[in-house]
Design an enzyme around this catalytic site. Sequence first.
Site, PDB file in Angstrom:
ATOM      1  N   CYS A  19       0.683  -1.208   0.106  1.00 32.30           N
ATOM      2  CA  CYS A  19       0.048  -0.033  -0.142  1.00 32.30           C
ATOM      3  C   CYS A  19       0.780   1.385   0.051  1.00 32.30           C
ATOM      4  CB  CYS A  19      -0.862   0.014   1.033  1.00 32.30           C
ATOM      5  SG  CYS A  19      -0.129  -0.061   2.633  1.00 32.30           S
ATOM      6  N   CYS A  22       3.605   1.698   2.552  1.00 30.47           N
ATOM      7  CA  CYS A  22       4.995   1.006   2.365  1.00 30.47           C
ATOM      8  C   CYS A  22       5.693   1.959   1.541  1.00 30.47           C
ATOM      9  CB  CYS A  22       4.604  -0.316   1.825  1.00 30.47           C
ATOM     10  SG  CYS A  22       3.483  -1.609   2.654  1.00 30.47           S
ATOM     11  N   ASP A 417       8.837  25.736 -33.957  1.00 26.89           N
ATOM     12  CA  ASP A 417       9.560  26.076 -34.681  1.00 26.89           C
ATOM     13  C   ASP A 417       9.298  25.810 -36.289  1.00 26.89           C
ATOM     14  OD1 ASP A 417      12.242  26.505 -35.766  1.00 26.89           O
ATOM     15  OD2 ASP A 417      12.513  24.473 -36.103  1.00 26.89           O
ATOM     16  N   ASP A 619      13.172  20.898 -33.367  1.00 27.90           N
ATOM     17  CA  ASP A 619      13.771  19.582 -33.767  1.00 27.90           C
ATOM     18  C   ASP A 619      15.268  19.815 -33.935  1.00 27.90           C
ATOM     19  OD1 ASP A 619      14.027  21.372 -36.286  1.00 27.90           O
ATOM     20  OD2 ASP A 619      14.254  19.520 -37.386  1.00 27.90           O
ATOM     21  N   ASP A 623      16.945  25.001 -31.269  1.00 26.45           N
ATOM     22  CA  ASP A 623      15.806  24.995 -30.463  1.00 26.45           C
ATOM     23  C   ASP A 623      15.779  24.491 -28.786  1.00 26.45           C
ATOM     24  OD1 ASP A 623      14.277  25.642 -32.704  1.00 26.45           O
ATOM     25  OD2 ASP A 623      14.274  23.718 -33.577  1.00 26.45           O
TER      26      ASP A 623
END
Length: 729
Positions: A19, A22, A417, A619, A623
């Site tokens: 649980c 724990c 971009d 990409d 960037d």
Amino acid sequence: MSVAAEVDFLDLRIEGMTCASCVARVERALLKVPGVESATVNLATETATVVAAGDVREAAIAAIHEAGYEASMKEAEKPVAPPAGIDRGTLELAAASILTAPLVVPMVAGLFGAHWMLPAWLQWLLATPVQFVVGARFYRAAWKALAARAGNMDLLVAIGTTAAYGLSVYLALAEDTAHLYFEASAVVITLVRAGKWLEERAKRQTTEAIRALSALRPETARVLRDGAERVVPVAAVRVGDLVVVLPGDRVPVDGEVTEGRSHVDESLVTGEGLPVAKSPGSRITGGSVNAEGRLVARTVAVGAESTLARIIRAVESAQAAKAPIQRLVDRVSEIFVPAVVAVALVTVLAWGLGTGNWEAAILNAVAVLVIACPCALGLATPTAVMAGTGVAARHGILIKDAEALEIAHRARVVAFDKTGTLTQGKPSLVEVVAQGIAREEALRLAAAVQRGSTHPLARAVLEAAARESVPVAAATDLRTAAGRGVEATIEARRIAVASRHWAGELAVRDMEAQEAEASRLASRGLTVSWLVETAPNAQVLALLAFGDAVKPQSAAAVARLRALGLRTVLVTGDNRGAAEAAGRGLGIDEVHAEVLPEDKAAVVARLREMHGTVAMVGDGINDAPALAAADIGVAMGTGTDVAMHTAGITLMRGDPSLVADALDISRRTHAKIWQNLFWAFAYNVVGMPLAALGMLSPVIAGAAMALSSVSVVSNALLLARWKAPGDRR
């Protein structure tokens, strides 16, 4: 001089957690180990991720053991497979069900007016194995919790069922056989075990994405050595080896095709629905399937560095990470078990002293203890995160961690971009407008300046020069200005391929004469660079116009984002005319043009101030600052490694429509987390008072507790049914 200790990352597998309390106990134990900087424990995956200064493996495992749990190093690249055959848990559940059934029959018969009971000795005989054999795990875990001066689900179940069983034994010895509660203790243990059994089965489904990806790894590869094909284990393949992939075979490694043509099914790796054409020079990814042609590829990555291995690590990392909301749940769970025990004691005393009916007092307290088990709280968030990251991975979306998944749902602005993100990223030189020199001379000089650059526009110039067989002059003293252009010395002249602003900064004369022509080219959506001489004469030599086709999915991707209520923004270093033309064509709300790489982060900050949470999509290396500055960075997997390492989400193929998919999955996952937390708390908020007031029997309480855990896991699994709009029927 002191040397900083090396940072070590440990992945541990933990057994015995039941649980949320724990989880909190294991994390506290790990954080007490000298050198441990952070520890994250996940109940759903039963793992712990530890960041430490130096090697703390043995100390960390010992600390977990002392806290009452078993720990071991998680084996790399070997996700836990579902057990084969009938496991011990299933056998124990079957035995408990068989022994409990005769105890339940009289109780059910009583609902229909039949009043009969099994002899007390037979009830004891049936209930005792259930209590102490099937229920032994609860006693073991409860004892460990007490030894660690903590509480957990097992402690609540052990106390509650022992009270019911002990009361029944006492009454049986006192020959009060009309009021025995053996069925209550046996049914509660059986129901809790049934709930845990269903929960384990459901949790295994949440890790289906990992197992599906792992299953893509071929065991062997066909390698060309000494002119002959040899079948070797994949582990024996090295970078540079030539690998043969026959039709129908799964590609064993990442490679570059050197011979042959075919189509490759990459759907399970990148989410790409259609087979992708491959020819010499194309990259192929390990785990994809070759369709019809024989391919020979040179190995470029193996083992842990392969794309598939990186994907699996990314998904495992995201599933093991803890969402910010889960930390609040963990803090609540730390005080939850002691609070429940206190409520149970109050219930016993209130009923016993108030009514004198100590039997009812004990049974009501048992119901409080049983219904309040915090299993559902511990599972509510991680199961939803696991299901969300798993379905995202199957659709070609890699989510770095649970925090990225949780933040993404708050996005109000998506900034793109342009080059390589919304366009193909493969510009071509469309037009050369020379000023006072021949077109061929302009192309010769531009190619000489761009020879050392890897920028897409530079490649377009060099490809045009090669296509037209224009000789490229030698260039020296190369100087690159990021986002502005390139300058070099050619035949005692300083020549630059520059943006409009940089050309102005270089004090080039008579630029106004070319402004009208540059504007005309930009209005067509073309990117314009200026070929200028900076010394000895500062003058314009030519205008270079580049065209970059917009990806076919871009317009639909922007439309989907706007339909989700998001504001779309274009942030590009391109000239204003080309940027605005692209923005109009795609239906983008806002355009920021001629933005230098170092200024993109500032644009992102302004967007956040004006509109709220910002997702940045890019990409390239330029960037990376903007991806880091955004609340959530989204990188195209077809781009650079720098962009992907900076981003919180990586799209495994260059399809901008995946941005809307990622945000949609994030929204749905976040909704599931809150639905699960609502149900987990609702069971306790409603159930505990009813149990304390004597309105719930221990049997009903046990059923409700088991149902709570199963319901939150099952609700999370509904995420697996998510489909992209194009896949929906």
